[in-house]
Design a protein around this motif. Structure first.
Motif, PDB file in Angstrom:
ATOM      1  N   ILE A   1      47.416  24.539  22.121  1.00  0.00           N
ATOM      2  CA  ILE A   1      46.286  23.819  21.528  1.00  0.00           C
ATOM      3  C   ILE A   1      46.578  23.637  20.050  1.00  0.00           C
ATOM      4  O   ILE A   1      46.865  24.612  19.345  1.00  0.00           O
ATOM      5  N   LYS A   2      46.496  22.407  19.622  1.00  0.00           N
ATOM      6  CA  LYS A   2      46.647  22.131  18.195  1.00  0.00           C
ATOM      7  C   LYS A   2      45.266  22.114  17.549  1.00  0.00           C
ATOM      8  O   LYS A   2      44.392  21.358  17.984  1.00  0.00           O
ATOM      9  N   VAL A   3      45.101  22.966  16.518  1.00  0.00           N
ATOM     10  CA  VAL A   3      43.805  23.000  15.839  1.00  0.00           C
ATOM     11  C   VAL A   3      43.962  22.431  14.429  1.00  0.00           C
ATOM     12  O   VAL A   3      44.590  23.058  13.569  1.00  0.00           O
ATOM     13  N   PRO A   4      43.432  21.269  14.182  1.00  0.00           N
ATOM     14  CA  PRO A   4      43.548  20.670  12.847  1.00  0.00           C
ATOM     15  C   PRO A   4      42.969  21.603  11.789  1.00  0.00           C
ATOM     16  O   PRO A   4      41.916  22.224  12.029  1.00  0.00           O
ATOM     17  N   THR A   5      43.626  21.731  10.691  1.00  0.00           N
ATOM     18  CA  THR A   5      43.251  22.588   9.538  1.00  0.00           C
ATOM     19  C   THR A   5      43.290  24.078   9.897  1.00  0.00           C
ATOM     20  O   THR A   5      42.914  24.914   9.081  1.00  0.00           O
ATOM     21  N   GLY A   6      43.823  24.391  11.079  1.00  0.00           N
ATOM     22  CA  GLY A   6      43.796  25.783  11.532  1.00  0.00           C
ATOM     23  C   GLY A   6      44.778  26.681  10.805  1.00  0.00           C
ATOM     24  O   GLY A   6      44.730  27.910  10.949  1.00  0.00           O
ATOM     25  N   ALA A   7      45.676  26.103  10.019  1.00  0.00           N
ATOM     26  CA  ALA A   7      46.647  26.949   9.313  1.00  0.00           C
ATOM     27  C   ALA A   7      45.957  27.873   8.317  1.00  0.00           C
ATOM     28  O   ALA A   7      46.546  28.849   7.842  1.00  0.00           O
ATOM     29  N   SER A   8      44.725  27.567   8.019  1.00  0.00           N
ATOM     30  CA  SER A   8      43.986  28.427   7.073  1.00  0.00           C
ATOM     31  C   SER A   8      43.507  29.727   7.729  1.00  0.00           C
ATOM     32  O   SER A   8      42.970  30.600   7.053  1.00  0.00           O
ATOM     33  N   LEU A   9      43.683  29.865   9.028  1.00  0.00           N
ATOM     34  CA  LEU A   9      43.210  31.089   9.697  1.00  0.00           C
ATOM     35  C   LEU A   9      43.970  32.316   9.184  1.00  0.00           C
ATOM     36  O   LEU A   9      45.184  32.288   9.023  1.00  0.00           O
ATOM     37  N   SER A  10      43.225  33.394   8.983  1.00  0.00           N
ATOM     38  CA  SER A  10      43.858  34.645   8.563  1.00  0.00           C
ATOM     39  C   SER A  10      44.457  35.350   9.780  1.00  0.00           C
ATOM     40  O   SER A  10      44.145  35.012  10.921  1.00  0.00           O
ATOM     41  N   ARG A  11      45.291  36.326   9.493  1.00  0.00           N
ATOM     42  CA  ARG A  11      45.883  37.116  10.566  1.00  0.00           C
ATOM     43  C   ARG A  11      44.783  37.746  11.429  1.00  0.00           C
ATOM     44  O   ARG A  11      44.837  37.733  12.656  1.00  0.00           O
ATOM     45  N   LYS A  12      43.756  38.248  10.755  1.00  0.00           N
ATOM     46  CA  LYS A  12      42.629  38.875  11.441  1.00  0.00           C
ATOM     47  C   LYS A  12      41.925  37.869  12.374  1.00  0.00           C
ATOM     48  O   LYS A  12      41.595  38.185  13.514  1.00  0.00           O
ATOM     49  N   GLN A  13      41.719  36.683  11.868  1.00  0.00           N
ATOM     50  CA  GLN A  13      41.046  35.668  12.698  1.00  0.00           C
ATOM     51  C   GLN A  13      41.880  35.320  13.932  1.00  0.00           C
ATOM     52  O   GLN A  13      41.361  35.182  15.032  1.00  0.00           O
TER      53      GLN A  13
END
Lengths: 587, 587
Positions: B321-333
């Motif tokens: 699944i590609k999540v747009p803008t998802g690169a901002s997710l933290s390791r915890k998230q």
């Protein structure tokens, strides 16, 4: 798959190609042709298969009754001599060009042309319902409910569903119980009516409620009883009993007008007392002209205990039915009527044949003449308006026995003497007593314990319960109760007093109806309602013998379904889950 | 008793005398005047009581919230400055001339202005339902069922009632059982649906059937489950699946148009396979733009067993699944999402953050980069269309685990990233497999065992059951299954083959469904139908959180009714009558 229903074909379609689907109602082979009567829910049409249509004649030869088939062909007029005026589609026939057998049929176990046993009819209900008369009845039922809904919608009623899994209801019949799995050892009850829920919907402010709803009673069955039956349930806020009567009378009138093109006219209204006095019934059939005439006052002093006893007893009644032309009855016939009255408690049936009405005792014939004086005889003839050739039949006993037995006799005599007019005779019965006295003197509600008394305070009710009238009303049609209702109690103190008058302890009231008593505390509005028995109404409208004939899948008289074999044995694991066990009986 | 509903008053009535009945929604005393907001089902209006009206000011002083009262007065315009534009009746008020207190109210145990516990709301349901939001929902429900009925009527459907006391049905959930008194030791079951009865009605020739009907399942409850729920049940004869879909789509569209003024447009249709492949769900929410992209073919040769294992396994699946803008997710998230996917069986959640999409491995960030070649990385970025700042989340496991876990993750990500569009997204899902394989290899029907396969003979079905597709169709709206249906088997040989394929012995088939098999012998017509979950449809339409909020009297999550205290203990005599006993448990 089809272009038309069979019943829709007519001369306007002549020359057109149509496609029909349906069942082979009948097949005849005549002059080398195969004639098929094809049936669907809208009717029957004749189809003809010509041997010239080589591709289909061979399969057509396989057709038997109740095969499901698809026919494409040309609508053509039948030659004048072959037109069938008894058939809606009798002016035309279908000349078949294409035939498809959708499903074959084994020979059916019901004979569509003669009576089948109730058991067979229910076991093969899907075949029984193919019979046009049954098919039409259920279509009619659907049209009636649709008309009812349209009427209720247009009068601002909301269709609100109430629970089927609920608490034991107080209607008095036996409840169907449903064991709870999550609360082991406890049970839901199926509702005998949504009475308390609809009252709570009024407390909630929905103002006008209706529901066409299944109700349940685990009673021994009669012709007009079923374990589950359907009620048109109605409740309103801020309306008087009269207004509810007007509204629901309007509904019934509009349904009769729309479905039967019958104008029921304004419904007359009659008190319970008048109905019992004149007709010996709280649901008198006004098509029957026979009436009860009270004569106790004339017989107080006769030297005949059978008459003078009840005539002088406050709780007694002496009344007479005059049957025109009844003097022709034989001794045997009179004895049969006496036996019939006996089923309702009457200990005999005194009678007087009127030979010459103006001739006093001389003109009469009866074993009891010796007890009557000339004056009494004349007075009786005069009050009953007896004519030459009539018979007078006497009831003399307690009020209840006379009223019940003469009321029943009136119905039977009306039928036997062919006196029942062929018309619709609706009426309202009003001003019921609040309570009936049981043997031993305890009181029981004539309707149900939520019925409001007419114009009374709780104190007045407590002082004189036996004479209190309720604000209840029954709609009667041709001697059947179509529906009944009442203004409900909306104040807690009155409700508590009614429970007390009924001998219901505070604990029992709290246990059974605590939630209602509590609800009445929070600004419960004045409300009133009514419920109709839909099945019985339909039975009357279509002229069926039993409510079973207006239901798709009724139960037998032992509350079983021969079609699905319900009820059946349960899986032991399921019973264990429910925490219940079947008690093994010794035999 | 009233001339108008509160909500009906407006400027056109200025100067007129009206009578209202309703409840005190609020009372304010201001400048010597008493202001009452009077509420009925149609709305709220302000009434003002002037001390000059001496006869009523004293009783008016007694008014408290939820008193039920009757007011007569003159409609007058509010001075411009006092008009309340947030209120439908805000331009006018009632100058009260007469007041009658119909019933007082104790202080209510619910606070109408804040959340109350579910238990309290159900215990005082009649008060909870006074809240305008609940009142409107049940009014809305009534309008929806009315619209459904009008649509069905106008399309020639007959409303036919099927039994509530019936035989155990085969839907697979637990039945509610009802002990029979006349057949001791035996039980009725409450229907999980009228499936077999509606099929028998088609065999009987009623052609088009519908019913808005209670169904029952004794299951552990969730937010959208209740012991009794309501189905819009539909069955037709001589119609294809496509025609049934068109007819019922038309019904839903007309209801949405009439009640919400929403034009749902033409419903797209999608195969089950496509829905599972692209959305990981057989009821995809098309408002959510996220999709699953299969990448197994790209990962067959990577030196990373987690990917290459499933990628090379016929029963495996690797998807992303590609999540747009998802690169901002933290390791915890990301770990939290992994844990969420774990609930659906996923053993981990591989991820790649895309920093520079055109820069191959260089532009990516992930613990698994070491296993990927430049070519593979580029191919994945290209196929998913990933942009700078996106994240790719991988599922790699058996087909079912990947599909379920990514399907669930897709929904959660859609919500968390606020991607779910504010619109209505209906669709049809079609071409379901006939059967699902259980662990151990046994087959179970994906719908029910009366569903017809698409274009197959019984012999073909017997040869290849696992790949057989059914002629079934589900209507999905915003990720919820609104309804489902199918073409039914109408030939006995096919029905017998399906039972055999399901491993149902001849004896069991005869015992459970003998009456259906028998009915199919007598020219049973081709038929097809569908059933909608009315409660769920309403929940979606009004935006409620639970189906409880669109029912008048729902049960709690332990299937109890706090209002009536149902279920309850049964009278021992009643149980003896039924021949059952409560099993005493050790604890």
């Amino acid at each position: 798959m089809r272009s038309h229903y069979c019943g829709q074909l007519n001369k306007s379609l002549e020359g057109q190609e149509v496609t029909l689907c349906g069942w082979v109602n009948k097949r005849r082979d005549l002059g080398g042709l195969i004639f098929i009567d094809l049936r669907d829910r809208e009717g029957i049409v004749q189809a003809v298969i010509d041997p010239d249509e080589k591709a289909i004649f061979e399969p057509a030869n396989k057709l038997r009754n109740e095969f499901c088939i698809k026919l494409t062909g040309i609508v053509r007029a039948r030659p004048g001599s072959q037109a069938n005026k008894d058939m809606a589609t009798g002016e035309i026939e279908l000349y078949v060009k294409d035939l498809e057998i959708l499903n074959a049929s084994a020979p059916v176990p019901l004979d569509f042309n003669q009576d089948n046993s109730e058991e067979q009819r229910l076991k093969y209900r899907y075949l029984d319902l193919r019979r046009p008369v049954m098919n039409e009845r259920l279509q009619f039922r659907s049209k009636v409910t649709s008309a009812v809904r349209r009427y209720m919608d247009s009068h601002g009623f909301l269709d609100i569903e109430t629970p089927i899994l609920t608490k034991a209801t107080p209607e008095g019949a036996r409840d169907y119980l449903v064991p709870s799995r999550t609360h082991k050892g406890q049970f839901f009850a199926l509702p005998q009516s949504p009475q308390l829920f609809k009252q709570l919907l009024m407390v909630a402010g929905f103002d006008r409620y209706y529901q066409i709803v299944k109700c349940f009673r685990d009673e021994d069955l009669r012709a007009d009883r079923q374990p589950e039956f359907t009620q048109i349930d109605i409740e309103t806020t801020f309306m008087s009993g009269k207004e509810v009567m007007g509204m629901t009378e309007g509904m019934v009138k509009s349904v009769f007008k729309e479905l039967l093109d019958v104008d029921l006219g304004e419904f007359p209204s009659m008190t319970y007392l008048e109905a019992m006095t004149r007709f010996g019934s709280d649901k008198p059939d006004l098509r029957n002209p026979l009436e009860l005439t009270d004569v106790a006052d004339l017989l107080k002093d006769v030297d005949f205990k059978v008459f003078s006893g009840p005539a002088n007893d406050e709780k007694g009644r002496v009344a007479v039915i005059k049957v025109p032309t009844g003097a022709s009855l034989s001794r045997k016939q009179i004895d049969d009527y006496a036996a019939y009255a006996g089923k309702y408690g009457a200990k005999g049936l005194a009678w007087i044949k009127v030979n010459q009405a103006d001739n006093g005792l001389e003109g009469l014939q009866s074993p009891i003449l010796k007890f009557l004086t000339e004056d009494v005889a004349k007075a009786i003839v005069e009050r009953t308006g007896a004519q030459d050739g009539d018979i007078l039949l006497f009831g003399s006993d307690t009020y209840n026995v006379v009223t019940d037995s003469l009321g029943a006799l009136r119905i039977k005599l009306g039928e036997d003497f062919n006196l029942v007019a062929d018309k619709w005779a609706p009426l309202w019965v009003v001003d019921f007593p609040m309570f009936e006295e049981l043997e031993g003197g305890a009181l029981t509600p004539l309707h149900h314990p939520f019925t409001a008394p007419s114009n009374m305070t709780p104190e007045e009710l407590a002082a004189n319960p036996a004479t209190a009238l309720s604000d209840a009303y029954d709609m009667v049609l041709n001697g059947c109760e179509l529906g009944g209702g009442s203004v409900r109690i909306h104040k807690q103190d009155m409700q508590a007093q009614v429970f007390k008058t009924l001998g219901i302890s505070d604990e029992e009231a709290e246990e059974k109806f605590g939630f209602l008593l509590e609800a009445l505390q929070y600004g419960a509005p004045p409300h009133a309602g009514l419920a109709f028995g839909l099945d019985r109404m339909l039975m009357l409208m279509v002229g069926a013998e039993s409510i079973r004939d207006v239901m798709a899948f009724p139960k037998t008289s032992t509350a079983a379904c021969p079609l699905t074999s319900a009820p059946g044995f349960a899986n032991p694991a399921a019973l264990a889950d429910l925490g219940i066990d079947v008690v093994k009986k010794a035999d």
